[in-house]
Write an enzyme that holds these catalytic residues in place. Structure first.
Site, short mmCIF file in Angstrom:
data_model
loop_
_atom_site.label_atom_id
_atom_site.label_comp_id
_atom_site.label_asym_id
_atom_site.label_seq_id
_atom_site.Cartn_x
_atom_site.Cartn_y
_atom_site.Cartn_z
N ASP A 141 40.02 58.33 -42.12
CA ASP A 141 38.63 57.95 -42.42
C ASP A 141 38.43 57.14 -43.71
O ASP A 141 37.68 56.17 -43.71
CB ASP A 141 37.72 59.19 -42.47
CG ASP A 141 37.27 59.63 -41.08
OD1 ASP A 141 37.43 58.85 -40.13
OD2 ASP A 141 36.76 60.75 -40.96
N ASP A 171 41.92 63.57 -27.43
CA ASP A 171 43.09 62.85 -27.94
C ASP A 171 42.57 61.53 -28.48
O ASP A 171 41.80 60.83 -27.82
CB ASP A 171 44.17 62.64 -26.88
CG ASP A 171 45.52 62.40 -27.55
OD1 ASP A 171 45.98 63.28 -28.31
OD2 ASP A 171 46.11 61.31 -27.37
N GLY A 183 41.66 62.64 -41.72
CA GLY A 183 42.62 61.65 -41.23
C GLY A 183 42.50 60.30 -41.94
O GLY A 183 42.45 60.21 -43.16
P1 IMP Z 1 45.62 63.96 -31.92
O1 IMP Z 1 45.34 65.34 -32.39
O2 IMP Z 1 46.97 63.77 -31.33
O3 IMP Z 1 44.52 63.43 -31.04
O4 IMP Z 1 45.65 63.09 -33.25
C1 IMP Z 1 44.65 62.25 -33.61
C2 IMP Z 1 44.98 61.65 -34.96
O5 IMP Z 1 44.30 60.40 -35.05
C3 IMP Z 1 44.44 62.50 -36.10
O6 IMP Z 1 45.39 63.36 -36.63
C4 IMP Z 1 44.04 61.44 -37.12
O7 IMP Z 1 45.17 61.06 -37.84
C5 IMP Z 1 43.61 60.29 -36.24
N1 IMP Z 1 42.16 60.35 -35.98
C6 IMP Z 1 41.54 60.62 -34.80
N2 IMP Z 1 40.21 60.61 -34.94
C7 IMP Z 1 39.99 60.36 -36.24
C8 IMP Z 1 38.78 60.25 -37.01
O8 IMP Z 1 37.66 60.44 -36.54
N3 IMP Z 1 38.97 59.97 -38.30
C9 IMP Z 1 40.18 59.78 -38.89
N4 IMP Z 1 41.33 59.90 -38.23
C10 IMP Z 1 41.23 60.19 -36.90
#
Ligand code: IMP
Length: 186
Positions: free
Chosen positions: A159, A71, A157
């Site tokens: 980045d 997460d 995301g």
């Molecule tokens: P999760 O799946 O709820 O953990 O969502 C994490 C969200 O944070 C992703 O959909 C991205 O929008 C953002 N995120 C997390 N890690 C990265 C990364 O390494 N690069 C860019 N965005 C990230």
């Protein structure tokens, strides 16, 4: 074999680069192998750790295999640490919407005030195996700032908007290089 409790292709690619020598499958593939549609975890915890632990335990419990969950999200100081655990759902309109909303929220904010960090918690569960009730967690952060316009075509995301202290965005590096500095790699 390890199930990575995600449907995020970007996270999966990075994790496979990090865990060479271990077969890593995602939730969709795990579902096919056990012939069962694995429901998405409701990510209703208020912390990255809470959501990561929940995802890892649910996926390990339903598959019977060890499961790792990530997460993660972006914490922007000018937004009081947001979008944080809501990073994936920030705009309700996917990645492009999220980036547009972030740029709009920071409009007029000068470069020195655009500091931010990516944060990641990884959780490992093996509910029916040796770990049992225990879940192992690890966390990493990566400091940087938010650009006024995207740069680079790699990564996923946020980045292209995330500028590292080195002067590159996370979308301007290959996966292996990103893994040496990123919240997830750390
Ligand atoms: P999760 O799946 O709820 O953990 O969502 C994490 C969200 O944070 C992703 O959909 C991205 O929008 C953002 N995120 C997390 N890690 C990265 C990364 O390494 N690069 C860019 N965005 C990230």
């Amino acid at each position: 074999m390890l199930v990575f409790a995600t449907r995020n292709e970007g996270k999966l690619v990075e994790l496979r680069e990090l865990l060479t020598g271990i077969e890593v499958i995602d939730v969709s593939e795990a579902g096919r192998r056990i012939d069962h549609v694995i429901p998405d975890t409701v990510e209703d915890a208020e912390t990255f750790a809470g959501n990561a632990i929940k995802k890892a335990r649910e996926v390990s419990a339903v598959t019977g295999w060890p499961a790792l969950a990530d997460d993660s999200g972006l914490e922007v100081d000018a937004l009081g640490g947001g979008p944080g655990v809501y990073s994936a759902r920030y705009s309700g309109q996917g990645t492009e919407g999220n980036k547009a909303k972030l740029l709009a929220a920071l409009e007029g904010v000068e470069a020195s005030q655009r500091t931010a960090r990516f944060r990641c918690v990884l959780a490992l569960a093996d509910v029916h195996g040796p770990l049992g009730a225990e879940t192992i967690t690890a966390d990493g952060t990566c400091e940087g700032s938010i650009l006024e316009a995207p740069r680079g075509t790699g990564g996923f995301g946020y980045d292209p908007l995330f500028l590292l202290l080195s002067g590159e965005t996370m979308a301007e590096m290959d996966h292996a290089t990103k893994n040496t500095v990123s919240h997830r790699g750390l």
